[in-house]
Design an enzyme around this catalytic site. Sequence first.
Site, short mmCIF file in Angstrom:
data_model
loop_
_atom_site.label_atom_id
_atom_site.label_comp_id
_atom_site.label_asym_id
_atom_site.label_seq_id
_atom_site.Cartn_x
_atom_site.Cartn_y
_atom_site.Cartn_z
N LYS A 128 24.76 -8.70 -8.95
CA LYS A 128 24.96 -7.32 -9.43
C LYS A 128 23.69 -6.54 -9.12
O LYS A 128 22.61 -7.11 -9.12
CB LYS A 128 25.19 -7.32 -10.95
CG LYS A 128 25.88 -6.08 -11.44
CD LYS A 128 27.38 -6.24 -11.37
CE LYS A 128 28.13 -4.98 -11.69
NZ LYS A 128 29.57 -5.23 -11.87
N ASP A 168 30.59 0.15 -9.04
CA ASP A 168 30.67 -0.11 -10.49
C ASP A 168 30.46 1.27 -11.13
O ASP A 168 30.73 2.29 -10.47
CB ASP A 168 29.60 -1.13 -10.92
CG ASP A 168 29.84 -1.67 -12.33
OD1 ASP A 168 30.70 -2.57 -12.49
OD2 ASP A 168 29.20 -1.20 -13.29
P1 NDP Z 1 33.23 4.92 -13.52
O1 NDP Z 1 31.85 5.39 -13.27
O2 NDP Z 1 34.30 5.29 -12.57
O3 NDP Z 1 33.71 5.38 -14.98
C1 NDP Z 1 32.99 5.01 -16.10
C2 NDP Z 1 33.68 5.61 -17.32
O4 NDP Z 1 33.12 5.04 -18.48
C3 NDP Z 1 33.45 7.11 -17.44
O5 NDP Z 1 34.54 7.70 -18.08
C4 NDP Z 1 32.19 7.17 -18.28
O6 NDP Z 1 32.04 8.38 -18.99
C5 NDP Z 1 32.41 6.03 -19.24
N1 NDP Z 1 31.11 5.51 -19.66
C6 NDP Z 1 30.16 4.96 -18.87
N2 NDP Z 1 29.08 4.63 -19.58
C7 NDP Z 1 29.35 5.01 -20.84
C8 NDP Z 1 28.61 4.92 -22.05
N3 NDP Z 1 27.37 4.41 -22.08
N4 NDP Z 1 29.24 5.38 -23.18
C9 NDP Z 1 30.50 5.91 -23.14
N5 NDP Z 1 31.22 6.01 -22.03
C10 NDP Z 1 30.66 5.56 -20.90
O7 NDP Z 1 33.10 3.34 -13.66
P2 NDP Z 1 34.25 2.22 -13.54
O8 NDP Z 1 35.54 2.75 -14.04
O9 NDP Z 1 34.17 1.64 -12.19
O10 NDP Z 1 33.69 1.10 -14.54
C11 NDP Z 1 34.07 1.05 -15.92
C12 NDP Z 1 33.82 -0.34 -16.45
O11 NDP Z 1 34.60 -1.27 -15.71
C13 NDP Z 1 32.39 -0.85 -16.35
O12 NDP Z 1 32.11 -1.70 -17.44
C14 NDP Z 1 32.40 -1.68 -15.07
O13 NDP Z 1 31.39 -2.66 -15.06
C15 NDP Z 1 33.78 -2.30 -15.19
N6 NDP Z 1 34.36 -2.81 -13.95
C16 NDP Z 1 34.50 -2.01 -12.85
C17 NDP Z 1 35.11 -2.52 -11.72
C18 NDP Z 1 35.37 -1.67 -10.52
O14 NDP Z 1 36.01 -2.17 -9.60
N7 NDP Z 1 34.95 -0.42 -10.48
C19 NDP Z 1 35.53 -3.91 -11.63
C20 NDP Z 1 35.41 -4.64 -12.87
C21 NDP Z 1 34.81 -4.08 -13.95
P3 NDP Z 1 30.87 9.39 -18.54
O15 NDP Z 1 31.35 9.98 -17.24
O16 NDP Z 1 30.78 10.37 -19.65
O17 NDP Z 1 29.63 8.58 -18.37
O1 2IT Z 2 32.40 -5.89 -12.26
C1 2IT Z 2 33.03 -6.03 -11.20
O2 2IT Z 2 33.75 -7.02 -11.00
C2 2IT Z 2 32.89 -5.00 -10.17
N1 2IT Z 2 32.21 -4.00 -10.41
C3 2IT Z 2 33.53 -5.19 -8.83
C4 2IT Z 2 32.67 -6.05 -7.94
C5 2IT Z 2 33.13 -6.14 -6.52
O3 2IT Z 2 32.37 -6.78 -5.75
O4 2IT Z 2 34.19 -5.65 -6.15
#
Ligand code: NDP
Ligand code: 2IT
Length: 449
Positions: A128, A168
Amino acid sequence: MATTAQLDDFMQGLIRRNPGEPEFHQAVYEVAQHVLPYVAANPKYEREQIFQRLTEPDRIVSFRVCWEDDKGQVRTQRGYRVQHSNAIGPYKGGIRFHDNVTQSILKFLAFEQTFKNSLTGLPMGGGKGGSDFNPKGKSDREIMRFCQAFMTELSRHIGPFTDVPAGDIGVGGREVSYMFGQYKRLVNEFTGVLTGKGLSYGGSEIRTEATGYGVVYFMEDMLARQGDGLKGKRCLVSGSGNVAQYAVEKLIQSGAVVLTVSDSSGTLYDPDGITAEKLAHIKHLKEVQRARINAYLDTYPKAEFLPDRKPWGIPADLAFPCATQNEVLGEDAQQLVANGCRGVSEGANMPSNKDAIDVFQQARILYAPSKAANAGGVAVSGLEMTQNSMRISWSRDELNQRLRVIMRDIHEKCVRYGTGDDGHVDYLKGANIAGFVKVADAMLAYGIV
Ligand code: NDP
Ligand code: 2IT
């Protein structure tokens, strides 16, 4: 068998060696509580100290990132890549840009990623990376300059057979593309070094949707095991980014009723349910306008915005935390359970803290931990790597079917390792042990390295 005292001893040593890293301690504890007793019952792992070795990342790279903002001011940020384990494949995992990023957060995410990637059944190790850069309010050109500066250093440490980053929090298609463009320029190679790329330059169909869809597929499988389904279920979703948007999309397609999304400023509650049309508007607000979620009210004034509140106090059947770590605390979990919530599937990484997990487990509701439930994203990243190596592109249908099968396999692994004598499935235990075994067997085969 490992006792509570052994677990305490183990954690004390870990905390001493990694001071000031509470998220990393939390993630290790969550796995150790199940893996230590398993190891104690399987002496080959104990003898070779496999789990102890897995709590130390292979390496951590930390570097300065300097860039120039639109006013011509020089800005300095810190970048990281935590290369946790390449026992079963190249390091693989996302990059996070958020002002709260610390080494502790990236170590917890890299540690979790190793077990998650193992669960997918694909040949990927865990890593990561990220930076304390805050993308909010930055212009497109500022994002580009930051991504280029970040990749200029990161490029020395990654490669298609070494380490393959992706997105992420704060890193989506735009940022991956800027980083890929810079890598290609520096190394003079067009190669699958990042996943989540655009479809016309090596990206994969379904990667954008994969995490959110997978989170819902996992819930569908847990419910199906109890002879139930998603249709008509009232659902709470937190976040409104990539994972949340596609969890909502799949829930709507499955006939569920989605009552909330959120962001860091509060929760949007739409008692009539978020429809496909309303979701298209949310995607536009977040991806094109880069607006806050309360802008939804300008178009749909019957909805409510709850400033600084999380969704968990609203009565519903199912919950899908899809924002960030530790967004579901003990009191949130108690409210969910008291209001009749029957299942939680985690889209974010480690969204529930220990107290919240205890509440879910004592109530014996369906609880799918992130390393199982959100593995669909990295799984399709693995399929993007396969397609890049073969220089082909599979169709959307083909990829969605592969994703569906991978999520079902992960569910089965959790059931295999997590079913107790009374037939109750502890999905957290199942995911931890199943994820561990594959990595541990590879490490045993390599000897002491
Ligand atoms: P994005 O940046 O697209 O969206 C993040 C969302 O979460 C936004 O709505 C944001 O609001 C909110 N958020 C982030 N930090 C905070 C915080 N500290 N408090 C409250 N709200 C918060 O990210 P993703 O959707 O890609 O990721 C979301 C989660 O999913 C993370 O935990 C990530 O690690 C996990 N994840 C992502 C994957 C992927 O493929 N993208 C795969 C597996 C897991 P705001 O805009 O106000 O910050
Ligand atoms: O937390 C996760 O699994 C991710 N942000 C996706 C990682 C990836 O390599 O697609």
